[in-house]
Motif scaffolding. Structure first.
Motif, short mmCIF file in Angstrom:
data_model
loop_
_atom_site.label_atom_id
_atom_site.label_comp_id
_atom_site.label_asym_id
_atom_site.label_seq_id
_atom_site.Cartn_x
_atom_site.Cartn_y
_atom_site.Cartn_z
N SER A 179 9.47 -8.26 -14.55
CA SER A 179 10.66 -8.51 -13.74
C SER A 179 10.67 -7.69 -12.46
O SER A 179 11.34 -8.06 -11.49
CB SER A 179 11.92 -8.21 -14.56
OG SER A 179 11.89 -6.85 -15.00
N THR A 180 9.92 -6.59 -12.43
CA THR A 180 9.95 -5.71 -11.26
C THR A 180 8.59 -5.51 -10.61
O THR A 180 8.49 -4.88 -9.56
CB THR A 180 10.51 -4.31 -11.63
OG1 THR A 180 9.66 -3.72 -12.63
CG2 THR A 180 11.92 -4.42 -12.16
N ALA A 181 7.51 -6.01 -11.23
CA ALA A 181 6.18 -5.71 -10.70
C ALA A 181 5.16 -6.76 -11.13
O ALA A 181 5.36 -7.49 -12.11
CB ALA A 181 5.73 -4.33 -11.17
N GLU A 182 4.06 -6.80 -10.37
CA GLU A 182 2.88 -7.57 -10.74
C GLU A 182 1.75 -6.60 -11.04
O GLU A 182 1.71 -5.49 -10.49
CB GLU A 182 2.45 -8.50 -9.60
CG GLU A 182 3.43 -9.61 -9.29
CD GLU A 182 3.01 -10.44 -8.08
OE1 GLU A 182 3.29 -11.66 -8.09
OE2 GLU A 182 2.41 -9.86 -7.16
N ILE A 183 0.83 -7.01 -11.92
CA ILE A 183 -0.28 -6.14 -12.30
C ILE A 183 -1.59 -6.84 -11.96
O ILE A 183 -1.78 -8.02 -12.30
CB ILE A 183 -0.23 -5.78 -13.79
CG1 ILE A 183 1.10 -5.10 -14.13
CG2 ILE A 183 -1.40 -4.87 -14.18
CD1 ILE A 183 1.30 -4.81 -15.59
N ARG A 189 -13.11 2.89 -6.24
CA ARG A 189 -14.18 3.89 -6.26
C ARG A 189 -15.17 3.62 -7.39
O ARG A 189 -15.59 4.53 -8.12
CB ARG A 189 -13.60 5.30 -6.37
CG ARG A 189 -12.71 5.68 -5.18
CD ARG A 189 -12.17 7.09 -5.28
NE ARG A 189 -11.26 7.37 -4.17
CZ ARG A 189 -10.59 8.52 -4.01
NH1 ARG A 189 -10.75 9.49 -4.90
NH2 ARG A 189 -9.79 8.69 -2.97
N GLY A 190 -15.50 2.33 -7.56
CA GLY A 190 -16.49 1.93 -8.55
C GLY A 190 -15.99 1.82 -9.97
O GLY A 190 -16.77 1.51 -10.88
N LEU A 191 -14.70 2.03 -10.18
CA LEU A 191 -14.14 2.02 -11.54
C LEU A 191 -13.14 0.88 -11.68
O LEU A 191 -12.32 0.65 -10.78
CB LEU A 191 -13.46 3.35 -11.83
CG LEU A 191 -12.87 3.56 -13.23
CD1 LEU A 191 -13.99 3.66 -14.26
CD2 LEU A 191 -12.01 4.82 -13.28
N ASP A 192 -13.20 0.16 -12.81
CA ASP A 192 -12.19 -0.86 -13.10
C ASP A 192 -10.84 -0.19 -13.34
O ASP A 192 -10.73 0.71 -14.19
CB ASP A 192 -12.58 -1.68 -14.32
CG ASP A 192 -13.71 -2.66 -14.04
OD1 ASP A 192 -13.93 -2.98 -12.87
OD2 ASP A 192 -14.38 -3.09 -15.01
N VAL A 193 -9.84 -0.62 -12.60
CA VAL A 193 -8.50 -0.04 -12.76
C VAL A 193 -7.46 -1.15 -12.80
O VAL A 193 -7.72 -2.29 -12.39
CB VAL A 193 -8.17 0.94 -11.60
CG1 VAL A 193 -9.06 2.16 -11.64
CG2 VAL A 193 -8.25 0.24 -10.25
N ALA A 194 -6.28 -0.81 -13.29
CA ALA A 194 -5.12 -1.70 -13.25
C ALA A 194 -4.16 -1.16 -12.20
O ALA A 194 -3.88 0.04 -12.16
CB ALA A 194 -4.44 -1.77 -14.61
N VAL A 195 -3.65 -2.05 -11.35
CA VAL A 195 -2.72 -1.66 -10.29
C VAL A 195 -1.39 -2.36 -10.52
O VAL A 195 -1.31 -3.58 -10.52
CB VAL A 195 -3.28 -2.02 -8.90
CG1 VAL A 195 -2.31 -1.54 -7.81
CG2 VAL A 195 -4.65 -1.41 -8.69
N LYS A 196 -0.37 -1.56 -10.75
CA LYS A 196 0.98 -2.08 -10.93
C LYS A 196 1.68 -2.04 -9.57
O LYS A 196 1.94 -0.96 -9.02
CB LYS A 196 1.75 -1.24 -11.95
CG LYS A 196 3.18 -1.67 -12.18
CD LYS A 196 3.84 -0.74 -13.20
CE LYS A 196 5.30 -1.08 -13.42
NZ LYS A 196 5.94 -0.16 -14.40
N CYS A 197 1.98 -3.22 -9.02
CA CYS A 197 2.57 -3.33 -7.68
C CYS A 197 4.07 -3.65 -7.81
O CYS A 197 4.44 -4.76 -8.22
CB CYS A 197 1.88 -4.42 -6.87
SG CYS A 197 0.09 -4.18 -6.71
N ILE A 198 4.90 -2.68 -7.47
CA ILE A 198 6.35 -2.89 -7.55
C ILE A 198 6.78 -3.87 -6.45
O ILE A 198 6.34 -3.75 -5.30
CB ILE A 198 7.12 -1.57 -7.38
CG1 ILE A 198 6.53 -0.47 -8.28
CG2 ILE A 198 8.60 -1.76 -7.67
CD1 ILE A 198 6.64 -0.75 -9.75
#
Length: 453
Positions: A179-183, A189-198
């Motif tokens: 309801s408040t963000a997309e992921i 930097r070469g690493l798989d990451v998850a980004v939570k975008c408000i």
């Protein structure tokens, strides 16, 4: 001429139509009858057609109306349940406010509060006042007073090396949305990451949006535990670049237990994981929660549920989503209204009463039962969320326990204690961890004995 014995005159056949012997034959009569029957049947069918069609239309309309009535009845029932629940909640809030006023009066500072309010009201008037306005009202607790400063957090992030410029990140695959963000899943930097975008409008529609964002990041940045989600960094430039960067984990406990998708089904989509693995997951969750609760000040999660618990590549747990988490000192009780998800929410939270870290223990009890049974909580009922909340708050409803096969007695007892209506009866996570460790050790030893045999 009359024939003796017959008084009726003989009819003349002079003007009678001549009938063919064939016409009078039984075969011909049968065919004629058949023709008449066929025509009559065809006429009947033609006349019955509209009647049948009308009957079918009426039946269809009736069934459609019945469905509409049933839908309306369910909606009315739902609204009635909500009205009852909110009325009870208002009554409890009213009682609690009366209790607070009584405590204030008993401790002698109610008059000070009233006096301070009167002084403020006088200051608002246009008449000059010679009274010195001294703030003599009691100070709020530190947790309620605390305001998370984004600028200070940016300095902290830069100092500790977890500040990320948004230009370093290129958003790639969208993997989720709330309801408040997309992921997004991306590489940093070469690493798989998850980004939570408000969402930017979160900050535009919430005066305290920046404070909430800073609070979640500040909470997450303090955590150093194997079974708690690891913060990699953050982009601290709201509203357009309020991004939280964490390790990438692509499976939740909910998916591990029930399979992919968000539907609550009675039928299993995947086989129930082995008993030893399920106990191991429960133990790791308890260890993570023990770590959070034993911080100074303690951290209560307030939204513990399977969809907020992730698994890494080795199937180890990560407790995540600290958007509702709050720090709480040993002397404090939180009073912030209902927070979390109804199915996993403690009764005192639903009732808007003061609560402490034991609300997390209740949520864990529901999760532990779900892990043991493999069933969604309350799947055996037809209740909606509001009805579940009302029954839980009154102490009348809990999920169905697993059947005791002679080995689950200790776990069932732990579940019942964890979701007890009285929060003081619920054990600490230190006790829960200790109990689950013993059970897990016994299982491992039993498997080793079976293997040797």
């Amino acid at each position: 001429m009359n024939v003796a014995g017959n008084n009726q005159p003989k009819k003349s056949n002079l003007f009678s139509p001549r009938q063919s012997p064939v016409a009078n034959s039984p075969q011909k009569q049968g065919k004629a009858t058949a023709r008449r029957g066929f025509c009559q049947g065809l006429k009947d069918c033609m006349s019955m057609g509209p009647a049948i069609s009308t009957s079918q239309n009426q039946s269809h309309s009736t069934s459609k109306l019945e469905r509409q009535v049933a839908d309306l009845e369910r909606e009315v029932l739902k609204q009635r349940e909500l009205r009852i629940m909110y009325r009870k909640r208002m009554e409890r809030t009213h009682d609690y406010l009366k209790y607070c006023l009584q405590v204030a009066q008993d401790n002698g500072f109610l008059n000070l509060i009233i006096k301070n309010k009167d002084d403020n009201d006088r200051q608002d008037c246009s008449f000059p006042s010679t009274m010195d306005n001294t703030n003599t009202s009691p100070q709020l607790s530190s947790s309620l007073q605390q305001h998370y400063d984004l600028a200070a957090l940016i300095c902290q992030a830069k100092m500790n090396g977890w500040y990320i410029d948004h230009r370093e990140i290129e958003l790639q695959e969208k993997i989720g949305q709330g309801s408040t963000a997309e992921i997004y899943k991306t590489v940093w930097r070469g690493l798989d990451v998850a980004v939570k975008c408000i969402f930017p409008n979160f900050f535009e529609t919430n005066e305290s949006g920046e404070s909430f964002f800073a609070q979640e990041l500040d909470t997450l940045s303090r955590q150093r535990h194997r079974f708690v989600l690891q913060l990699m960094g953050a982009c601290l430039d709201p509203p357009d670049h309020a991004w939280v960067v964490t390790e990438f984990l692509d499976m939740t406990l909910k998916e591990w237990l029930h399979g992919p998708g968000n539907s609550r089904l009675k039928e299993r989509l995947v086989p129930l994981p082995p008993f030893e693995e399920r106990i191991a997951k429960a133990l790791e969750i308890a260890q993570a929660m023990q770590y959070l609760h034993e911080q100074k000040p303690k951290l209560i999660h307030r939204d513990l549920k399977p969809s907020n618990i992730f698994l890494d590549d080795a199937n180890h747990v990560r407790v995540a989503d600290f958007g509702h988490a709050r720090f709480l000192s040993d002397e404090e009780m939180a009073l912030t209204g209902e927070t979390g998800t109804f199915v996993y929410m403690a009764p005192e939270v639903i009732r808007c009463e003061p609560y402490n870290e034991k609300c997390d223990v209740y949520s864990f009890g529901i999760i532990l039962n779900e892990i043991m049974t493999g069933n969604h909580p309350y799947i055996e009922t037809d209740f909606g969320p509001s009805k579940i909340a009302m029954e839980v708050a009154e102490g009348h409803l809990r999920p169905t326990l697993p059947e005791d096969n002679g080995q689950l007695g200790e776990i069932i007892n732990l579940i019942c204690l964890s979701w007890d209506q009285d929060a003081s009866v619920r054990p600490s996570f230190a006790t829960i961890t200790s109990t689950l460790k013993k059970i897990h050790r016994r299982i491992i030893e039993s498997n080793e004995i079976d293997y040797c045999i």
